[in-house]
Design a protein around this motif. Structure first.
Motif, PDB file in Angstrom:
ATOM      1  N   SER A 467      -3.847  -6.780   1.131  1.00  0.00           N
ATOM      2  CA  SER A 467      -3.588  -5.699   2.088  1.00  0.00           C
ATOM      3  C   SER A 467      -2.156  -5.204   1.973  1.00  0.00           C
ATOM      4  O   SER A 467      -1.879  -4.016   2.162  1.00  0.00           O
ATOM      5  CB  SER A 467      -3.884  -6.173   3.518  1.00  0.00           C
ATOM      6  OG  SER A 467      -2.943  -7.142   3.937  1.00  0.00           O
ATOM      7  N   ARG A 471      -1.279  -1.469   1.271  1.00  0.00           N
ATOM      8  CA  ARG A 471      -0.530  -0.754   2.313  1.00  0.00           C
ATOM      9  C   ARG A 471       0.901  -0.441   1.883  1.00  0.00           C
ATOM     10  O   ARG A 471       1.339   0.708   1.923  1.00  0.00           O
ATOM     11  CB  ARG A 471      -0.526  -1.592   3.596  1.00  0.00           C
ATOM     12  CG  ARG A 471       0.166  -0.900   4.785  1.00  0.00           C
ATOM     13  CD  ARG A 471       0.225  -1.824   5.984  1.00  0.00           C
ATOM     14  NE  ARG A 471       1.196  -2.902   5.822  1.00  0.00           N
ATOM     15  CZ  ARG A 471       0.881  -4.167   5.571  1.00  0.00           C
ATOM     16  NH1 ARG A 471      -0.380  -4.520   5.424  1.00  0.00           N
ATOM     17  NH2 ARG A 471       1.827  -5.087   5.446  1.00  0.00           N
ATOM     18  N   ARG A 472       1.616  -1.466   1.451  1.00  0.00           N
ATOM     19  CA  ARG A 472       3.037  -1.297   1.152  1.00  0.00           C
ATOM     20  C   ARG A 472       3.268  -0.925  -0.304  1.00  0.00           C
ATOM     21  O   ARG A 472       4.253  -0.265  -0.637  1.00  0.00           O
ATOM     22  CB  ARG A 472       3.782  -2.590   1.477  1.00  0.00           C
ATOM     23  CG  ARG A 472       5.256  -2.405   1.778  1.00  0.00           C
ATOM     24  CD  ARG A 472       5.776  -3.556   2.596  1.00  0.00           C
ATOM     25  NE  ARG A 472       5.776  -4.830   1.876  1.00  0.00           N
ATOM     26  CZ  ARG A 472       5.836  -6.018   2.464  1.00  0.00           C
ATOM     27  NH1 ARG A 472       5.853  -6.106   3.787  1.00  0.00           N
ATOM     28  NH2 ARG A 472       5.857  -7.126   1.754  1.00  0.00           N
ATOM     29  N   ASP A 474       1.031   0.832  -2.040  1.00  0.00           N
ATOM     30  CA  ASP A 474       0.311   2.082  -2.303  1.00  0.00           C
ATOM     31  C   ASP A 474      -0.636   1.948  -3.488  1.00  0.00           C
ATOM     32  O   ASP A 474      -0.771   2.849  -4.300  1.00  0.00           O
ATOM     33  CB  ASP A 474       1.303   3.228  -2.538  1.00  0.00           C
ATOM     34  CG  ASP A 474       0.633   4.599  -2.412  1.00  0.00           C
ATOM     35  OD1 ASP A 474      -0.372   4.690  -1.679  1.00  0.00           O
ATOM     36  OD2 ASP A 474       1.109   5.561  -3.044  1.00  0.00           O
TER      37      ASP A 474
END
Length: 743
Positions: A467, A471-472, A474
């Motif tokens: 995740s 999320r971080r 990309d």
């Protein structure tokens, strides 16, 4: 107003002559092109402001099944029509055009689009608006963008590859009847000015594309290329100035020389002769393109542990070699290690580790030294045998820069995500308060982001880490594969150890792992103080297996707490030691406190305790719950008396030890065994390199009775003996002892 049919033409993996044929034969070329097609080409056609167009995509009839499946969603939603041909003549192309376009208008426009490039959203609209009196004309949208790792470049090319041919339906020839930059020789050409209309993507597997034009800020063009420039960085004013004054003139000179050489070749040899010359040049390609090999070579980079001591990396090495890959490892030396050795077919290159880091300057020196040593050894590995894939394991998040250097040789990059370095910073120092701390924290985030951005694929140790990558970092979820650091339960299982006769107390607690500031090993000492000095237990001892930055501090603290008689530090533990100690110990302990890092990290020690039927106690962490489920006892983080209570529950309740030991072994063997993880891990490399191999046969053989040292494994199918062993953890069963003379 004439009615117009617009058809886009794309060669996906058609066989081709010349140097291109060898590039397309490389392992991994096809997988990489699919990724680029999905990232740039397909979205750019789907986003056209004039959607009333057709798209023919040509595939080799011998395309692999996985490619057909990857293309199926696009076909089912009607984005393009797939056509399977070994070659496409003008007559065959015209036949396909007539079959595809149901309602033929007055004019046919065909446009060439490579499978790794893209079009501006208004490309079709602009090309239809071009009027000409000529019955047939070549149309060139002259301005476009070139996107590379270095940035986005504005390029004017009056004979570019995105050529369109405008003609009637009476006797069409299409946009593949001539080299894209030679149409002016056979028909009138029209240059279409305006904003950028096309996007070329420069990447590691390009045949001829390279950076051209001038560096620009991508923001002004994002609306034309919806989503295709989102990951492009804004260049600094200094970078723009350097490009304008130095790099752009150098690129122009290079391109002028190459264009002149090509024109001379065509003039002297003609089109057919020029193609034959390219084919002869391609026959030399194996020496120039060493990635065209039968056996793919993977180099793995590790900085924080030697190999094979790093158990996850060693399992990865074995998984790759078992499936036909050649593997080399670059890592620091352990005590007494040679510079180079081959273990089980894995080539291991080692360098003297940097001095222990102290403060930010110390870490900078350590990381810089290790990076340079790794770069040096990567050249040595390449000289022995060129590699096609580089895997880097963090910490630290610095090897993306080395991966970018090797990308020029066509090397793909896999990031094996072991640690969350920004969370490690927060766990050690809390939220950054000073300017220096904020700078360090942002630097860690930047390094992590660059690693994610550079990687072709990411392997994460659990869903929480995945995740973060999505999320971080990309990253698309399909580019991130969860590969848990699970034990190989075929070999990691209880043995009858001679250490049982030397057991220092009735009950022994075991800790296995690194001893760093974030690992909470001091809690084990606090628990032992609680049990021995405060509760008066005289039947318990602790074994601490491992090493790390806090090793000496922990030994001093042990003395201060007057625990030297009931705590043993073993130091670095190899596989044999781990088997001995975890087979004899009664309770495994997981003292990792709940921190931003630990809560999201999978603790390998927990699974290894479970593999040895060792009931364990841990602080309550998110990912530890995922791993252990109800086979582990949990305490609130930092609650030493509560942790000691759970340990005493196990010591005083043999039935509970038996139940949790059985549950843990069953869970790790059926749900968390390395064999399933190995298949997912190797599939990442198979997809990157385009390797197709038969599925691995299940290992249905009889388990070995003896480990590599000749120690007898416990028969896990003997329920009575297994139950006895989990409770007693000591003596050999009578039948085995009686048969010892036959050994």
């Amino acid at each position: 107003m004439p009615t117009i049919n617009h058809v886009i033409l794309t060669r996906f993996n058609l066989p081709s002559l010349g140097l291109e044929s060898h590039v397309r034969a490389r392992e991994g070329w096809l997988r990489g092109r699919v990724d680029l097609f999905e990232r740039y080409c397909a979205p750019s056609v789907a986003n056209q402001t004039r959607p009333d167009l057709d798209w023919l995509v040509y595939f080799d009839p011998e395309s692999p099944d996985w490619l057909v499946e990857r293309m199926r969603p696009f076909v089912e939603r009607g984005l393009f029509r797939p056509v399977y041909r070994a070659a496409v003549s003008t007559a065959e192309l015209v036949s396909d055009l007539r079959e595809t376009v149901e309602h033929k208008g007055d004019i046919l426009i065909t446009t060439n689009l490579d499978n790794d490039d893209g079009l501006a959203a208004d490309f079709s609209e602009r090309i239809r608006a071009v009027a000409t009196d000529a019955p047939r004309a070549a149309l060139y949208v002259t301005t476009g963008l070139i996107k590379s790792e270095a940035g986005v470049y504005l390029r004017t090319d009056r004979r570019n590859a995105f050529v369109s041919v405008r003609e009637s339906w009476e006797s069409p020839v299409g946009a593949w009847s001539e080299y894209h930059n030679e149409y002016h020789r056979i028909m009138p050409t029209v240059e279409v000015d305006g904003p950028p209309g096309w996007l070329q993507v420069v990447h590691g597997s390009n045949v001829s594309n390279r950076v051209r034009g001038r560096l620009v800020a991508p923001g002004a063009y994002r609306s034309l290329f919806d989503g295709l420039l989102d990951d492009a960085e804004q260049p600094s004013l200094l970078a723009l100035g350097q490009d304008r004054l130095l790099r752009q003139p150098a690129r122009a000179a290079r391109d002028g020389f190459r264009a002149g050489a090509r024109r001379l070749g065509l003039r002297l040899l003609g089109k057919d002769g020029y193609s034959q010359a390219k084919l002869r040049l391609a026959s030399l390609a194996p020496s120039r393109h060493p990635s065209v090999v039968v056996q793919t070579h993977v180099v793995i980079i590790v900085q924080n542990l030697p190999v094979p001591l790093d158990r996850r990396v060693w399992l990865e090495c074995q998984a790759l070699t078992d499936r036909g890959y050649e593997v080399s490892v670059i890592c620091p030396k352990g005590p007494g290690d040679p510079n180079y050795e081959v273990i089980d077919g894995v080539h291991i290159y080692k360098y003297r580790p940097a001095p222990q880091a102290q403060g930010l300057p110390g870490y900078a020196v350590e990381f810089g030294y290790s990076w340079l040593q790794t770069a040096r050894l990567s050249l040595k590995v390449w000289r022995r045998r060129p590699f096609q894939v580089m895997q880097a394991c963090n910490p630290p998040d610095t090897y993306w820069a080395l991966a970018r250097l090797w990308r020029a040789r066509g090397v793909r990059f896999v990031f094996d995500h072991h640690d969350l370095n920004p969370e490690l910073f927060l766990s050690r120092f809390g939220q950054p308060k000073s300017g220096a701390q904020r700078l360090q924290y942002r630097g860690l985030l930047w390094l992590e982001r660059m690693t994610f951005r550079t990687a072709d694929r990411v392997t994460s140790t659990n869903e929480s880490y995945k995740s973060v990558a999505v999320r971080r970092g990309d990253r698309r979820p399909e580019d991130v594969t969860v590969v848990r650091s699970c034990p190989d339960t075929r070999t990691m299982r209880p043995i009858y150890s001679d250490l049982a006769s030397q057991k220092p107390a009735r009950f022994v607690l075991a800790y296995l792992g690194i001893m760093g500031p974030q690992d909470g090993v001091e809690t084990v000492l606090d628990v032992m103080e609680e049990l021995v000095h405060k509760r008066g237990r005289e039947d318990v001892h602790a074994w601490l297996l491992g090493f790390g930055d806090c090793y000496e501090d922990l030994r001093r603290r042990c003395t201060e707490l007057d625990l030297d008689q009931v705590v043993t530090f073993t130091g670095r533990a190899d596989k044999g030691m781990i088997a001995d100690y975890l087979s004899v110990a009664d309770v495994g302990v997981g003292p990792d406190l709940k921190t931003p890092l630990n809560d999201l990290s999978t603790m390998n020690k927990t699974m290894e305790y479970m593999a040895y039927c060792l009931p364990c106690v841990s602080f309550d962490l998110l990912e530890t719950r995922v791993t252990g489920g109800d086979s582990v006892l949990y305490a609130e983080t930092g609650d030493v008396p509560g942790f000691a209570d759970q340990v005493e529950r196990l010591l005083d309740d043999p039935d509970l030890r038996l139940r949790l030991g059985l549950q843990g072994r069953r869970r790790v063997a059926t749900e968390l065994d390395w064999s399933a993880q190995a298949r997912g891990y190797v599939s990442v490399f198979d997809e990157l390199t385009g390797t197709q191999r038969p599925a691995a046969a299940p290992d249905g053989g009889t388990p070995d009775e003896l480990d590599p040292r000749g120690k007898r494994y416990l028969d896990l199918t003997d329920e009575a003996e297994l139950s006895r062993f989990i409770v007693e953890r000591s003596s050999l069963p009578a039948p085995v002892a009686a048969d010892a003379s036959n050994a």
